[in-house]
Motif scaffolding. Sequence first.
Motif, PDB file in Angstrom:
ATOM      1  N   UNK A   1       0.849  -1.287  -0.073  1.00  0.00           N
ATOM      2  CA  UNK A   1       0.172   0.024  -0.162  1.00  0.00           C
ATOM      3  C   UNK A   1       0.661   1.239   0.037  1.00  0.00           C
ATOM      4  N   UNK A   2       0.538   2.221  -0.895  1.00  0.00           N
ATOM      5  CA  UNK A   2       1.463   3.635  -1.010  1.00  0.00           C
ATOM      6  C   UNK A   2       0.919   4.515   0.040  1.00  0.00           C
ATOM      7  N   UNK A   3       2.251   5.267   0.333  1.00  0.00           N
ATOM      8  CA  UNK A   3       1.943   6.473   1.299  1.00  0.00           C
ATOM      9  C   UNK A   3       1.611   6.128   2.929  1.00  0.00           C
ATOM     10  N   UNK A   4       2.135   4.960   3.319  1.00  0.00           N
ATOM     11  CA  UNK A   4       2.050   4.620   4.579  1.00  0.00           C
ATOM     12  C   UNK A   4       3.526   4.411   5.223  1.00  0.00           C
ATOM     13  N   UNK A   5       3.538   4.280   6.424  1.00  0.00           N
ATOM     14  CA  UNK A   5       4.669   4.203   7.170  1.00  0.00           C
ATOM     15  C   UNK A   5       4.395   2.787   7.864  1.00  0.00           C
ATOM     16  N   UNK A   6       4.760   1.728   7.903  1.00  0.00           N
ATOM     17  CA  UNK A   6       4.290   0.596   8.772  1.00  0.00           C
ATOM     18  C   UNK A   6       5.168   0.588   9.937  1.00  0.00           C
ATOM     19  N   UNK A   7       4.877  -0.073  11.004  1.00  0.00           N
ATOM     20  CA  UNK A   7       5.941   0.015  12.168  1.00  0.00           C
ATOM     21  C   UNK A   7       6.962  -0.691  11.981  1.00  0.00           C
ATOM     22  N   UNK A   8       8.149   0.050  12.328  1.00  0.00           N
ATOM     23  CA  UNK A   8       9.437  -0.698  12.282  1.00  0.00           C
ATOM     24  C   UNK A   8      10.115  -0.377  10.785  1.00  0.00           C
ATOM     25  N   UNK A   9       9.256   0.189  10.000  1.00  0.00           N
ATOM     26  CA  UNK A   9       9.820   0.618   8.492  1.00  0.00           C
ATOM     27  C   UNK A   9       9.769   1.934   8.206  1.00  0.00           C
ATOM     28  N   UNK A  10      10.742   2.402   7.705  1.00  0.00           N
ATOM     29  CA  UNK A  10      10.774   3.872   7.135  1.00  0.00           C
ATOM     30  C   UNK A  10       9.980   3.985   6.012  1.00  0.00           C
ATOM     31  N   UNK A  11       9.472   5.299   5.804  1.00  0.00           N
ATOM     32  CA  UNK A  11       8.794   5.187   4.477  1.00  0.00           C
ATOM     33  C   UNK A  11       9.738   5.794   3.624  1.00  0.00           C
TER      34      UNK A  11
END
Length: 307
Positions: free
Chosen positions: A295-305
């Motif tokens: 999914x675009x435009x999101x920052x999941x926990x533990x991962x930098x956008x």
Amino acid sequence: MTSSNNTPVVGLVGLGAMGAGMAQSLRRAGHAPHVFDVRREAAEAFAREGGTACATLAELGAQCDIVVSVVVNAAQTESVLFGDGTTPGCAASMKPGSVFVMCSTVDPNWSVALEARLEKLGILYIDAPISGGAAKAASGQMTMMTAARPAAYEKAGAVLDAMAAKVYRLGDKAGAGSKVKIINQLLAGVHIAVAAEAMALGLREGVDPAALYEVITHSAGNSWMFENRMAHVLAGDYTPLSAVDIFVKDLGLVLDVARASKFPLPLSSTAHQMFMQASTAGYAREDDSAVIKIFPGIEVPGQKKEA
């Protein structure tokens, strides 16, 4: 080779996330399993606590009354039984009247054909896909969806019960077990994909992901897959207990089965495309919850956008 107390000698091939736990369950039930894995060190590590590590599949087949195969797919199962062109499998050394238990997710028609092939060799067959995850396999609480001839159940029924809390007997010949597993995988794959979609929307809208998880897991929108897999996302841990490519394969099988009878599966098709996208984006061997990363435009926990 039945032991002196009439307990069948059991062999297990494939000490992965599920197979290792199933072998442990057999040991707890009083068996001393013969084990084989392409990673020799995995078999030897298991055997140090009880059991026998076999150097070859032919050795395992010759020594066992019941062989349980816990590998990834039909192609690997073929190799277990019939070899890979350079080394023999276990079928040639298995005694007439012994039982082969197939625990992979496969095309039901392939399973039916395998039963007929083994019957010509005098080997009984149990179509026995499994479900429940590594933790339930290790505790003996998983589910088996089985179909087999009565003679196979008579010889191996107690061994199945030693590995699973629920052993469903769904037919007196191969096929029904694999059909039910295919339907289970339809639901599992769609549930993971939609759980990821829901969490992704929450992240996009700025909702605290831990709060969202807490609310959903105590509300009507919850599912076992949301509760289990979105915990991986919150932890930023994509260690593959079940990898993205497993659902590329399994939902592909679902669609193949439905396509043969021209049966529409719109949600399964969409979920399959999501896992395909995740796989080609580089997440093939990550935990299947990594489908959220498409999914675009999101920052999941533990991962930098990404920039």
